[in-house]
Design a protein around this motif. Structure first.
Motif, short mmCIF file in Angstrom:
data_model
loop_
_atom_site.label_atom_id
_atom_site.label_comp_id
_atom_site.label_asym_id
_atom_site.label_seq_id
_atom_site.Cartn_x
_atom_site.Cartn_y
_atom_site.Cartn_z
N HIS A 1 1.17 34.03 57.49
CA HIS A 1 1.41 35.53 57.84
C HIS A 1 0.10 35.88 58.41
O HIS A 1 -0.03 36.99 59.21
N SER B 1 9.02 36.65 51.01
CA SER B 1 8.48 35.26 50.85
C SER B 1 8.32 35.08 49.61
O SER B 1 8.03 33.80 49.30
N ASP C 1 -2.34 31.34 62.90
CA ASP C 1 -1.69 30.32 63.40
C ASP C 1 -2.67 29.36 64.11
O ASP C 1 -3.91 29.73 64.26
N GLN D 1 9.85 26.72 54.87
CA GLN D 1 8.82 27.23 54.39
C GLN D 1 7.87 26.22 53.55
O GLN D 1 8.75 25.37 52.72
N TYR E 1 9.47 36.06 67.88
CA TYR E 1 9.11 35.27 66.77
C TYR E 1 9.59 36.11 65.68
O TYR E 1 8.66 37.09 65.12
N ASN E 2 10.62 35.72 65.06
CA ASN E 2 10.78 36.71 63.61
C ASN E 2 10.28 36.04 62.47
O ASN E 2 10.78 34.91 61.90
N LEU E 3 9.24 36.70 62.04
CA LEU E 3 8.52 36.26 60.68
C LEU E 3 8.99 37.02 59.56
O LEU E 3 8.46 36.99 58.61
N TYR F 1 4.79 28.44 57.54
CA TYR F 1 6.01 28.37 58.01
C TYR F 1 5.98 27.59 59.55
O TYR F 1 5.16 27.32 59.92
N VAL G 1 7.68 27.67 63.05
CA VAL G 1 8.77 28.20 64.08
C VAL G 1 8.51 27.42 65.34
O VAL G 1 7.43 27.44 66.03
N VAL H 1 12.15 31.95 61.73
CA VAL H 1 11.47 31.09 60.82
C VAL H 1 12.42 29.97 60.25
O VAL H 1 13.68 30.40 59.70
#
Length: 103
Positions: A94, A35, A97, A79, A29-31, A85, A87, A76
């Motif tokens: 951040h 931002s 979740d 927004q 998971y690329n977060l 976010y 996903v 992601v």
């Protein structure tokens, strides 16, 4: 589930390859992203390096490790407000979740 944190940097290809080859993940998971909109304009080159090229480096590390058919990669997508976010079908911040995993 147990979560192990590996320190890395999206601007360091060698580090990404090392982590992915060590962990052999099935999902990534690329977060990683800038931002804050104003900061992203103030630091445009850095933002492009991390957000754009960082994603490319991560995908290339997956390919370099020979895991293209074994890893699901999530980028992601949207927004909502500041720090929320989507996903896949997870709503994340951040920090937290909906499953209780701290990111």
């Amino acid at each position: 589930p147990k979560m192990i944190l590996h320190y890395g940097d999206l601007t360091d290809s060698t580090n990404l390859v090392h982590i992915i080859s060590q962990v052999l993940p099935t999902e990534i998971y690329n977060l990683g992203a800038q931002s804050h909109v104003k900061v992203s304009f103030d630091m445009a080159e850095y933002t492009g390096n991390v957000d754009g090229l960082g994603t490319l480096r991560l995908l290339d590390a997956i390919r370099t490790c020979g895991l293209t058919n074994h890893v699901r990669f999530y980028q992601v997508q949207l927004q909502f407000g500041q720090g929320f976010y989507v996903v896949g079908n997870l709503l994340l911040t951040h920090e937290y979740d909906s499953s209780g995993i701290h990111l």
